[in-house]
Scaffold this active site. Structure first.
Site, PDB file in Angstrom:
ATOM      1  N   GLY A   1      -3.446  -5.325   7.171  1.00  0.00           N
ATOM      2  CA  GLY A   1      -3.444  -4.212   6.308  1.00  0.00           C
ATOM      3  C   GLY A   1      -3.911  -4.297   4.944  1.00  0.00           C
ATOM      4  O   GLY A   1      -4.464  -5.729   4.682  1.00  0.00           O
TER       5      GLY A   1
ATOM      6  N   VAL B   1       3.334  -9.399  16.607  1.00  0.00           N
ATOM      7  CA  VAL B   1       4.466 -10.128  16.529  1.00  0.00           C
ATOM      8  C   VAL B   1       5.894  -9.240  16.744  1.00  0.00           C
ATOM      9  O   VAL B   1       6.159  -8.492  15.970  1.00  0.00           O
ATOM     10  CB  VAL B   1       4.732 -10.979  15.142  1.00  0.00           C
ATOM     11  CG1 VAL B   1       6.047 -11.651  14.554  1.00  0.00           C
ATOM     12  CG2 VAL B   1       3.318 -11.783  14.523  1.00  0.00           C
TER      13      VAL B   1
ATOM     14  N   GLU C   1      -3.799  16.710   2.853  1.00  0.00           N
ATOM     15  CA  GLU C   1      -5.231  16.278   3.014  1.00  0.00           C
ATOM     16  C   GLU C   1      -5.746  16.941   4.249  1.00  0.00           C
ATOM     17  O   GLU C   1      -6.817  17.483   4.349  1.00  0.00           O
ATOM     18  CB  GLU C   1      -5.378  14.924   2.732  1.00  0.00           C
ATOM     19  CG  GLU C   1      -5.361  14.454   1.202  1.00  0.00           C
ATOM     20  CD  GLU C   1      -5.357  13.081   1.351  1.00  0.00           C
ATOM     21  OE1 GLU C   1      -5.764  12.630   0.168  1.00  0.00           O
ATOM     22  OE2 GLU C   1      -4.960  12.116   2.396  1.00  0.00           O
TER      23      GLU C   1
ATOM     24  N   ASP D   1       4.993  -2.110   3.017  1.00  0.00           N
ATOM     25  CA  ASP D   1       5.976  -0.954   3.560  1.00  0.00           C
ATOM     26  C   ASP D   1       7.072  -1.493   3.907  1.00  0.00           C
ATOM     27  O   ASP D   1       7.971  -0.787   4.096  1.00  0.00           O
ATOM     28  CB  ASP D   1       5.138   0.017   4.437  1.00  0.00           C
ATOM     29  CG  ASP D   1       3.954   0.846   3.570  1.00  0.00           C
ATOM     30  OD1 ASP D   1       4.101   0.849   2.444  1.00  0.00           O
ATOM     31  OD2 ASP D   1       3.437   1.380   4.349  1.00  0.00           O
TER      32      ASP D   1
END
Length: 444
Positions: free
Chosen positions: A14, A77, A173, A310
């Site tokens: 990411g 993982v 959105e 995050d």
């Protein structure tokens, strides 16, 4: 003399993982990137794939194309052996493989949270990856087609009712895009179903939409949603979701909305890997399962393990910029160590602000002292997202699709298939049938 090349393993491709890998480009180290998909996802534009504006390829370029020559491994993982300094990777073939590391950068992002009500997922999919976006897109356009076929007025109303749970950027959105589809983009294309009667309901237990934004911008966003015809139901907690509707709890009591199409955009949690790392290292976690890291983003007692984005409990918002800057910081720290330089300063986040679109020509942008809304906010949103989109080709095709969708009424990606609607369930069955090998067997 040990001349072995330093091994850096990056978990996740990411924003955090990608920026870490790029920043390590000229560092004398062997960099391995492990990711569960073959692509890097530009998540801020994922809702536009779900709304039929962009194709999945425009927001998900191949990792091997972005990081040519890198060691890329496909897999998830699932565990970390901190003593042996290896990660356990579950591959798509069901086998487990060990990958050794000297430095580990964990940027595995966050998973969706149904707050313990996982049964909701069957009827209200979330929007976290390409598979989700294709499913959401198919459900939206399938609902319009079923409304066209339906002869019973009540069932037609249920097909033309959309409930979105969560008033953060994704929920806002997506709600705006569904309203635009029904009231503008698809206008006049259906003979029996009156799309003008489409009901879009945005539900959240919070007291305002976009709670992470400035209050003035939250109010502006809510006003624009109302102009689009979106019902905003705040202070409302969802207590049940089934195939036919949503049950909610309000200050006045219980209420139910009958709707065949529901989407979930409320809450995120750390992935299971965070718990495994915490157990292996003894690191503390917060209520969401994120790892409490040191000021330099390392796991307490394990300076060789960085957690960014995050998964790290830093008190910072879960936005792309935090992951980007964290990934780049971890890479710079590794580079300093390999060069024999002293430790740098603690990680400091430079807040570039938050942005969210409401509809075409309308967005809100919260950038420090600047609070932009309407057309000015939308132009700012347009420029920032185009700048950070990966790949020149993707920038060009995205801009063309935006011109078609925003200046006209076109939706270039309207394909809806039954397979996309049900693929998630089928994939889950496949995963349950695959029996992974035992990691300890790989040590033999």
């Amino acid at each position: 003399m040990n001349t072995r090349e330093h091994r850096v393993v990056i978990v996740g491709a990411g924003f955090g993982g990608l920026f870490a890998a790029k920043a390590l480009g000229k560092v004398p180290a062997r960099v391995t990137v492990i990711n569960g998909t073959t692509y890097h996802l530009f998540e801020p534009l994922l809702y536009q794939v779900a709304a039929g504006i962009l194709s999945e390829g425009e927001v998900a370029p191949p990792i091997r194309e972005i990081l040519p020559g890198r060691d890329i491994r496909l897999g998830w993982v699932t565990d970390v052996d901190v003593a042996a300094r290896t990660v356990v990777v579950s591959s798509p073939d069901g086998r487990e493989r060990l990958v050794p590391y000297d430095s580990l950068v964990v940027a595995a992002g966050a998973s969706n949270s149904y707050f313990g009500n996982e049964r909701f997922a069957e009827h209200a999919p979330a929007l976290k990856n390409i598979d989700d976006a294709l499913e959401v897109r198919s459900r939206i356009f399938h609902a319009f087609e079923m409304a066209e076929l339906e002869e019973d007025p009540e069932r037609r109303r249920q097909w033309l009712t959309f409930v979105l749970v969560g008033a953060g950027p994704t929920g806002v959105e997506l709600a705006g895009q569904i309203a635009e589809l029904a009231h503008r983009a698809l206008k006049g294309q259906y003979r029996r179903a009156d799309l003008a009667s489409t009901r879009v309901v945005l539900v959240d237990a919070v007291d305002r939409v976009l709670p992470a934004f400035d209050q003035h911008l939250s109010a502006a966003a809510r006003k624009q949603l109302r102009r689009l015809g979106v019902e905003v139901r705040l202070g409302t907690r969802v207590t049940d979701v089934d195939a036919y509707g949503v049950k909610m709890e309000t200050a006045e009591g219980e209420e139910r909305i009958e709707a065949y199409t529901k989407f979930w955009a409320a809450g995120v949690a750390a992935p299971a890997l965070a718990a495994r790392i915490a157990a292996a290292t003894g690191a503390p976690t917060d209520r969401a399962g994120r790892i409490r890291v040191e000021p330099d983003l390392t796991v307490p007692g394990h300076p060789e393990i960085f957690v960014v984005g995050d998964m790290a409990a830093t008190g910072l918002p879960g936005v792309a910029q935090v992951a980007m800057q964290g990934g780049a910081y971890a890479a710079r720290t590794i580079a300093r160590r390999l060069a024999g330089k002293p430790a740098g300063k603690p990680f400091k986040y430079f807040d570039k602000g938050n942005m969210a679109t409401i509809s075409r020509f309308s967005a809100v942008a919260d950038m420090g002292p600047l609070h932009l809304s309407g057309l000015v906010g939308w132009l700012g949103w347009l420029g920032v997202h185009l700048f950070y989109l990966v790949g020149f080709k993707n920038k060009v095709t995205t801009l063309l699709h935006w011109l078609i969708s925003f200046l006209g009424r076109g939706r270039a990606e309207r394909i809806s298939t039954t397979q996309q609607i049900h693929a998630r369930t089928a994939l889950q069955l496949v995963r349950e049938q695959v029996t992974p090998g035992r990691a300890e067997e790989l040590h033999r």
